[in-house]
Write an enzyme that holds these catalytic residues in place. Structure first.
Site, PDB file in Angstrom:
ATOM      1  N   ARG A 178     -40.387  60.725  43.550  1.00 38.67           N
ATOM      2  CA  ARG A 178     -40.203  61.634  44.701  1.00 38.67           C
ATOM      3  C   ARG A 178     -40.509  60.968  45.992  1.00 38.67           C
ATOM      4  O   ARG A 178     -41.162  61.632  47.093  1.00 38.67           O
ATOM      5  CB  ARG A 178     -41.335  62.658  44.535  1.00 38.67           C
ATOM      6  CG  ARG A 178     -40.808  63.715  43.298  1.00 38.67           C
ATOM      7  CD  ARG A 178     -39.584  64.409  43.446  1.00 38.67           C
ATOM      8  NE  ARG A 178     -39.296  65.148  42.179  1.00 38.67           N
ATOM      9  CZ  ARG A 178     -38.224  64.551  41.436  1.00 38.67           C
ATOM     10  NH1 ARG A 178     -37.766  63.415  41.590  1.00 38.67           N
ATOM     11  NH2 ARG A 178     -38.108  65.307  40.231  1.00 38.67           N
ATOM     12  N   SER A 228     -41.460  73.049  43.409  1.00 34.36           N
ATOM     13  CA  SER A 228     -42.654  72.525  42.868  1.00 34.36           C
ATOM     14  C   SER A 228     -43.681  72.168  44.110  1.00 34.36           C
ATOM     15  O   SER A 228     -43.126  71.350  45.009  1.00 34.36           O
ATOM     16  CB  SER A 228     -42.548  71.335  41.851  1.00 34.36           C
ATOM     17  OG  SER A 228     -41.519  71.908  40.887  1.00 34.36           O
ATOM     18  N   GLU A 298     -46.626  67.872  46.743  1.00 36.49           N
ATOM     19  CA  GLU A 298     -44.996  67.348  46.811  1.00 36.49           C
ATOM     20  C   GLU A 298     -44.570  67.931  48.188  1.00 36.49           C
ATOM     21  O   GLU A 298     -43.727  67.297  48.956  1.00 36.49           O
ATOM     22  CB  GLU A 298     -44.126  67.831  45.689  1.00 36.49           C
ATOM     23  CG  GLU A 298     -42.791  67.546  45.697  1.00 36.49           C
ATOM     24  CD  GLU A 298     -41.948  67.759  44.302  1.00 36.49           C
ATOM     25  OE1 GLU A 298     -42.789  67.455  43.332  1.00 36.49           O
ATOM     26  OE2 GLU A 298     -41.005  67.969  44.454  1.00 36.49           O
TER      27      GLU A 298
HETATM   28  C1  LIG Z   1     -36.374  77.278  44.561  1.00 41.73           C
HETATM   29  C2  LIG Z   1     -36.618  75.939  44.876  1.00 41.73           C
HETATM   30  C3  LIG Z   1     -36.398  75.019  43.784  1.00 41.73           C
HETATM   31  C4  LIG Z   1     -36.423  73.579  44.062  1.00 41.73           C
HETATM   32  N1  LIG Z   1     -35.963  72.619  43.079  1.00 41.73           N
HETATM   33  C5  LIG Z   1     -36.324  71.290  43.337  1.00 41.73           C
HETATM   34  C6  LIG Z   1     -35.925  70.320  42.146  1.00 41.73           C
HETATM   35  O1  LIG Z   1     -35.591  70.891  41.165  1.00 41.73           O
HETATM   36  N2  LIG Z   1     -36.333  68.887  42.407  1.00 41.73           N
HETATM   37  C7  LIG Z   1     -36.722  68.531  43.416  1.00 41.73           C
HETATM   38  O2  LIG Z   1     -36.884  67.245  43.634  1.00 41.73           O
HETATM   39  N3  LIG Z   1     -37.143  69.447  44.562  1.00 41.73           N
HETATM   40  C8  LIG Z   1     -36.835  70.687  44.419  1.00 41.73           C
HETATM   41  N4  LIG Z   1     -37.147  71.801  45.400  1.00 41.73           N
HETATM   42  C9  LIG Z   1     -37.599  71.068  46.721  1.00 41.73           C
HETATM   43  C10 LIG Z   1     -36.470  70.706  47.809  1.00 41.73           C
HETATM   44  O3  LIG Z   1     -35.515  71.536  47.569  1.00 41.73           O
HETATM   45  C11 LIG Z   1     -36.094  69.320  47.757  1.00 41.73           C
HETATM   46  O4  LIG Z   1     -37.266  68.483  47.787  1.00 41.73           O
HETATM   47  C12 LIG Z   1     -34.910  68.994  48.680  1.00 41.73           C
HETATM   48  O5  LIG Z   1     -34.485  67.659  48.534  1.00 41.73           O
HETATM   49  C13 LIG Z   1     -35.515  69.021  50.085  1.00 41.73           C
HETATM   50  O6  LIG Z   1     -34.372  68.818  50.993  1.00 41.73           O
HETATM   51  P1  LIG Z   1     -34.489  69.498  52.259  1.00 41.73           P
HETATM   52  O7  LIG Z   1     -33.002  69.399  53.085  1.00 41.73           O
HETATM   53  O8  LIG Z   1     -34.864  71.113  52.312  1.00 41.73           O
HETATM   54  O9  LIG Z   1     -35.709  69.024  53.042  1.00 41.73           O
HETATM   55  P2  LIG Z   1     -36.717  69.381  54.132  1.00 41.73           P
HETATM   56  O10 LIG Z   1     -37.631  70.531  53.328  1.00 41.73           O
HETATM   57  O11 LIG Z   1     -35.932  69.954  55.414  1.00 41.73           O
HETATM   58  O12 LIG Z   1     -37.424  68.131  54.556  1.00 41.73           O
HETATM   59  C14 LIG Z   1     -38.227  67.659  53.594  1.00 41.73           C
HETATM   60  C15 LIG Z   1     -38.644  66.085  54.029  1.00 41.73           C
HETATM   61  O13 LIG Z   1     -37.562  65.453  54.236  1.00 41.73           O
HETATM   62  C16 LIG Z   1     -37.556  64.705  55.472  1.00 41.73           C
HETATM   63  N5  LIG Z   1     -36.081  64.868  55.918  1.00 41.73           N
HETATM   64  C17 LIG Z   1     -34.964  65.661  55.693  1.00 41.73           C
HETATM   65  N6  LIG Z   1     -34.123  65.479  56.031  1.00 41.73           N
HETATM   66  C18 LIG Z   1     -33.782  64.171  56.413  1.00 41.73           C
HETATM   67  C19 LIG Z   1     -33.305  63.092  57.108  1.00 41.73           C
HETATM   68  N7  LIG Z   1     -31.861  63.362  57.190  1.00 41.73           N
HETATM   69  N8  LIG Z   1     -33.538  61.986  57.488  1.00 41.73           N
HETATM   70  C20 LIG Z   1     -35.083  61.652  57.184  1.00 41.73           C
HETATM   71  N9  LIG Z   1     -35.851  62.698  56.895  1.00 41.73           N
HETATM   72  C21 LIG Z   1     -35.558  63.859  56.414  1.00 41.73           C
HETATM   73  C22 LIG Z   1     -38.011  65.954  56.472  1.00 41.73           C
HETATM   74  O14 LIG Z   1     -38.798  65.444  57.488  1.00 41.73           O
HETATM   75  C23 LIG Z   1     -39.206  66.283  55.505  1.00 41.73           C
HETATM   76  O15 LIG Z   1     -40.208  65.321  55.439  1.00 41.73           O
HETATM   77  C24 LIG Z   1     -36.940  72.888  45.336  1.00 41.73           C
HETATM   78  C25 LIG Z   1     -37.235  74.007  46.329  1.00 41.73           C
HETATM   79  C26 LIG Z   1     -36.989  75.220  46.207  1.00 41.73           C
HETATM   80  C27 LIG Z   1     -37.461  76.213  47.226  1.00 41.73           C
END
Ligand SMILES: Cc1cc2nc3c(=O)[nH]c(=O)nc-3n(C[C@H](O)[C@H](O)[C@H](O)COP(=O)(O)OP(=O)(O)OC[C@H]3O[C@@H](n4cnc5c(N)ncnc54)[C@H](O)[C@@H]3O)c2cc1C
Length: 305
Positions: A178, A228, A298
Site C-alpha cells: 500500500r 479499508s 490506510e
Molecule cells: C468501497 C471501497 C472499496 C475499496 N476497495 C479497495 C481495495 O479493494 N483495495 C485497495 O487498495 N483500496 C480500496 N479502496 C480504497 C481506494 O479506492 C484506493 O486506495 C484507490 O486506489 C484510491 O484512488 P483515488 O483515485 O480515489 O485516490 P484519492 O483518494 O483521490 O487519493 C489517494 C492518495 O493518492 C494521492 N493521489 C491521487 N492521485 C494521484 C496522482 N495522480 N499523483 C500523485 N498522487 C495522487 C492523493 O494525494 C492521496 O494521497 C476502496 C475504497 C472504497 C470506497
C-alpha cells in the site's frame, strides 16, 4: 477576499476554462466518505498544459497542492484545504498497443478493467471493483484478492517537485504494501503504462463478476466509506482485531464501525471528519489496549481542523 487570492483566481481562470476553477469547493463532494471542508481553490484540468499551468501558478504563489483522483482513500478535515486541490478526473485518455496500455492518471480503474476485458486482456480483474483512479491506485499500490498494481505496472510518468516530467521504470516506483516511491517522495503521477496478458474475454469478465460478488456480500457498499480504513498489520487483519475488540457498530456522531465489515468506517449520515478521526482514534486505542497491535491508517488524512 485578499488581493493575493483575487490574483490567483484571475491567473487560474486565464489558464483554465472558468468552469474548471472553483473557489471554496466543499471537499465532501469529492470524497467517497462525503466529509471534508472547502478547498480554497479547486481545479480540474482537461489537458496536460492546463495541469502544468495550474501547478506553475501554485508555485508562483507558494500555494500547497493536493492531488486527488476519485477521493476514495481520502479523509479531508472539516477546516478544508487552504491551498489548491487539483483533480485529475478529466485527464483520462488511454492509448492501447496490443497487450500494453498507456493511461492518464484520472482514468477510473473500473473503466480500465472493463476495457481490458473487452480486449481479452487479463491482469486487471482484481482492480475492477476498486473505486479509484489509476493515479491514486498506483500511488497507493492498491490491491485486492491477491492482486495489486505493482503486478501490472510497467513504467510511469511523473512530474517532480520542480514540475519536470520524468519517466520512472518499474524498479524506480519502489512498490511495497500500500505504498510506493511516488507516495514517499510526493510525486505527481501523470500517466502509467500497464502490461497485460492475452486471455479470453468471457473468463476475464466472469472473474471480475465473481470478485464484485464477493465485495457486495462482504462490504457495506450502501454507505459512504473509504474502503479499508486501516492497513493490514503484519500477520493479521485489521478487521479481525476490530471485531474481536467488540467494536462492531461503535459510533461517533455520524461515523460508525460497519457491522458488515469491521475495517470499514462508514458515514451513516451527517458525519464530520472529526467524527471519523475520533472514532478511528478510539478504535486504535482499544485494539492496542486489548491486543498490543497499533493499527495504522490506510486512509490519507489531509487538510486543516
Ligand atoms: C468501497 C471501497 C472499496 C475499496 N476497495 C479497495 C481495495 O479493494 N483495495 C485497495 O487498495 N483500496 C480500496 N479502496 C480504497 C481506494 O479506492 C484506493 O486506495 C484507490 O486506489 C484510491 O484512488 P483515488 O483515485 O480515489 O485516490 P484519492 O483518494 O483521490 O487519493 C489517494 C492518495 O493518492 C494521492 N493521489 C491521487 N492521485 C494521484 C496522482 N495522480 N499523483 C500523485 N498522487 C495522487 C492523493 O494525494 C492521496 O494521497 C476502496 C475504497 C472504497 C470506497
Amino acid at each position: 477576499m485578499l488581493t493575493g487570492e483575487k490574483e490567483i483566481e484571475l491567473a487560474l481562470t486565464r489558464a483554465l476554462p472558468c468552469e474548471r476553477v472553483k473557489l471554496f469547493e466543499p471537499m465532501a463532494k469529492h470524497t467517497t466518505l462525503r466529509v471534508g471542508g472547502p478547498a480554497r481553490f479547486f481545479v480540474q484540468p482537461t489537458t496536460m498544459e492546463q495541469l502544468k499551468s495550474a501547478l506553475d501558478i501554485a508555485r508562483e504563489y507558494e500555494l500547497p497542492v493536493l492531488i486527488i483522483g476519485n477521493g476514495s482513500n481520502l479523509l479531508v478535515k472539516d477546516g478544508g484545504y487552504r491551498g489548491m486541490v487539483l483533480s485529475t478526473l478529466s485527464l483520462n485518455r488511454a492509448v492501447w498497443n496490443e497487450d500494453t496500455v498507456r493511461v492518464e492518471a484520472g482514468l477510473r480503474l473500473s473503466t480500465l478493467a472493463r476495457e481490458a476485458a473487452i480486449r481479452s486482456l487479463s491482469g486487471l480483474e482484481f482492480a475492477a471493483g476498486i473505486p479509484g483512479t489509476v493515479g491514486g491506485a498506483v500511488y497507493m499500490n492498491a490491491g485486492a484478492y491477491g492482486g495489486e498494481m505493482s503486478q501490472v505496472v510497467k513504467r510511469v510518468w511523473i512530474l517532480d517537485q520542480a514540475g519536470t516530467e520524468r519517466e520512472l521504470s518499474f524498479e524506480e516506483c519502489g512498490f511495497s504494501y500500500r505504498t510506493s516511491n511516488i507516495a514517499k517522495e510526493k510525486m505527481l503521477l501523470v500517466a502509467a503504462q500497464f502490461q497485460l496478458t492475452a486471455g479470453a474475454a468471457p473468463q476475464i469478465q466472469e472473474e471480475m463478476n465473481r470478485l464484485m460478488g464477493l465485495r457486495k456480500a462482504k462490504q457495506p457498499l450502501d454507505f459512504p466509506s473509504a474502503g479499508s480504513f486501516f492497513k493490514r498489520p503484519p500477520g493479521d487483519y485489521a478487521g479481525r482485531l476490530i471485531q474481536a475488540a467488540g467494536l462492531l457498530g461503535t459510533a461517533e456522531g455520524g461515523a460508525e464501525v460497519s457491522t458488515l465489515h469491521a475495517n470499514f468506517l462508514v458515514n451513516r449520515g451527517g458525519a464530520t471528519a472529526q467524527d471519523f478521526l475520533k472514532l478511528a482514534q478510539y478504535v486504535v486505542e482499544t485494539v492496542e489496549r486489548k491486543f498490543g497491535t497499533r493499527l495504522q491508517m490506510e486512509v490519507q488524512v489531509v487538510g486543516e481542523d
